[in-house]
Design an enzyme around this catalytic site. Sequence first.
Site, PDB file in Angstrom:
ATOM      1  N   GLU A  47      56.708  -2.511 -15.471  1.00 29.83           N
ATOM      2  CA  GLU A  47      56.465  -3.923 -15.799  1.00 29.83           C
ATOM      3  C   GLU A  47      56.740  -4.801 -14.574  1.00 29.83           C
ATOM      4  O   GLU A  47      55.959  -5.714 -14.254  1.00 29.83           O
ATOM      5  CB  GLU A  47      57.376  -4.329 -16.954  1.00 29.83           C
ATOM      6  CG  GLU A  47      57.344  -5.811 -17.289  1.00 29.83           C
ATOM      7  CD  GLU A  47      58.563  -6.222 -18.094  1.00 29.83           C
ATOM      8  OE1 GLU A  47      58.879  -7.422 -18.079  1.00 29.83           O
ATOM      9  OE2 GLU A  47      59.194  -5.347 -18.723  1.00 29.83           O
ATOM     10  N   ASP A  51      53.726  -6.897 -12.798  1.00 31.67           N
ATOM     11  CA  ASP A  51      53.811  -8.350 -12.704  1.00 31.67           C
ATOM     12  C   ASP A  51      53.422  -8.815 -11.306  1.00 31.67           C
ATOM     13  O   ASP A  51      52.670  -9.787 -11.146  1.00 31.67           O
ATOM     14  CB  ASP A  51      55.230  -8.804 -13.046  1.00 31.67           C
ATOM     15  CG  ASP A  51      55.433 -10.290 -12.814  1.00 31.67           C
ATOM     16  OD1 ASP A  51      54.767 -11.096 -13.477  1.00 31.67           O
ATOM     17  OD2 ASP A  51      56.243 -10.657 -11.948  1.00 31.67           O
ATOM     18  N   ASP A 120      54.839  -7.487 -21.878  1.00 33.54           N
ATOM     19  CA  ASP A 120      55.468  -6.489 -21.003  1.00 33.54           C
ATOM     20  C   ASP A 120      54.601  -5.239 -20.897  1.00 33.54           C
ATOM     21  O   ASP A 120      54.501  -4.628 -19.827  1.00 33.54           O
ATOM     22  CB  ASP A 120      56.849  -6.107 -21.543  1.00 33.54           C
ATOM     23  CG  ASP A 120      57.852  -7.241 -21.426  1.00 33.54           C
ATOM     24  OD1 ASP A 120      57.560  -8.217 -20.714  1.00 33.54           O
ATOM     25  OD2 ASP A 120      58.925  -7.149 -22.052  1.00 33.54           O
ATOM     26  N   GLU A 123      51.766  -5.764 -18.387  1.00 28.83           N
ATOM     27  CA  GLU A 123      52.228  -5.675 -17.002  1.00 28.83           C
ATOM     28  C   GLU A 123      52.568  -4.234 -16.633  1.00 28.83           C
ATOM     29  O   GLU A 123      52.276  -3.787 -15.512  1.00 28.83           O
ATOM     30  CB  GLU A 123      53.443  -6.581 -16.802  1.00 28.83           C
ATOM     31  CG  GLU A 123      53.091  -8.061 -16.888  1.00 28.83           C
ATOM     32  CD  GLU A 123      54.298  -8.964 -16.784  1.00 28.83           C
ATOM     33  OE1 GLU A 123      54.125 -10.136 -16.435  1.00 28.83           O
ATOM     34  OE2 GLU A 123      55.436  -8.495 -17.068  1.00 28.83           O
TER      35      GLU A 123
END
Length: 229
Positions: A47, A51, A120, A123
């Site tokens: 994650e 991101d 989440d 990502e």
Amino acid sequence: MNQLEQKLEQDFGIVFSQKDLLETAFTHTSYANEHRLLNISHNERLEFLGDAALQLVISVYLYNRYPNKPEGEMSKMRSTIVREESLAGFTKACGFEQYIRLGKGEEKSGGRERATILGDLWEAFLGALYLDQGLPAVEKFLNQVMIPQVEKGNFDRVIDYKTALQERLQVNGKVDITYTVIDESGPAHAKEFTMQVAVDGKELSTGFGKSKKLAEQAAAKSALEQLGN
């Protein structure tokens, strides 16, 4: 994971060579915690990586697409595009939520529909895709799924759900709207807040978020949906 692999290939032309990365991306911490003896990896590290990849791809797109927009406007657009609720929406649009591995408790509490978990997951998937195939693959996927929505102008305006709720409730006079944190979970670096919104002391709805502000917005949005707005 076989069904997920088939879906990725059929819908997006994506074939993972490192199957373990894909499995990890779709494993929530609650599932890993319930199966500690199996030493299962969860998706928090992916994650983190995803991101960064997402931010970069969207930033480059906005920079090239809007040559006359100042930095401040592009930053606001990017924040809207990559916000938790947006990513959760893309996760569901792709049908990814049905494949995430959740712990029994998280499953029972509605985790499969929770924006924080779905955001989440999005990502984490991007992080796994980056490690498996590089940034061009991430960019190609986002051009398939996210960018078309940006082109349609769906992210030109940030919705302030708290203000919208206040305006909705105060049509017939002033009311007392309060937001209260009723639960905090997760490690210090990845807190999740549960926020309750009440009107004149009466609970109206709740929402979840990675910060108190996001949780307030989520609670306000949920309240608006309940009110039919």
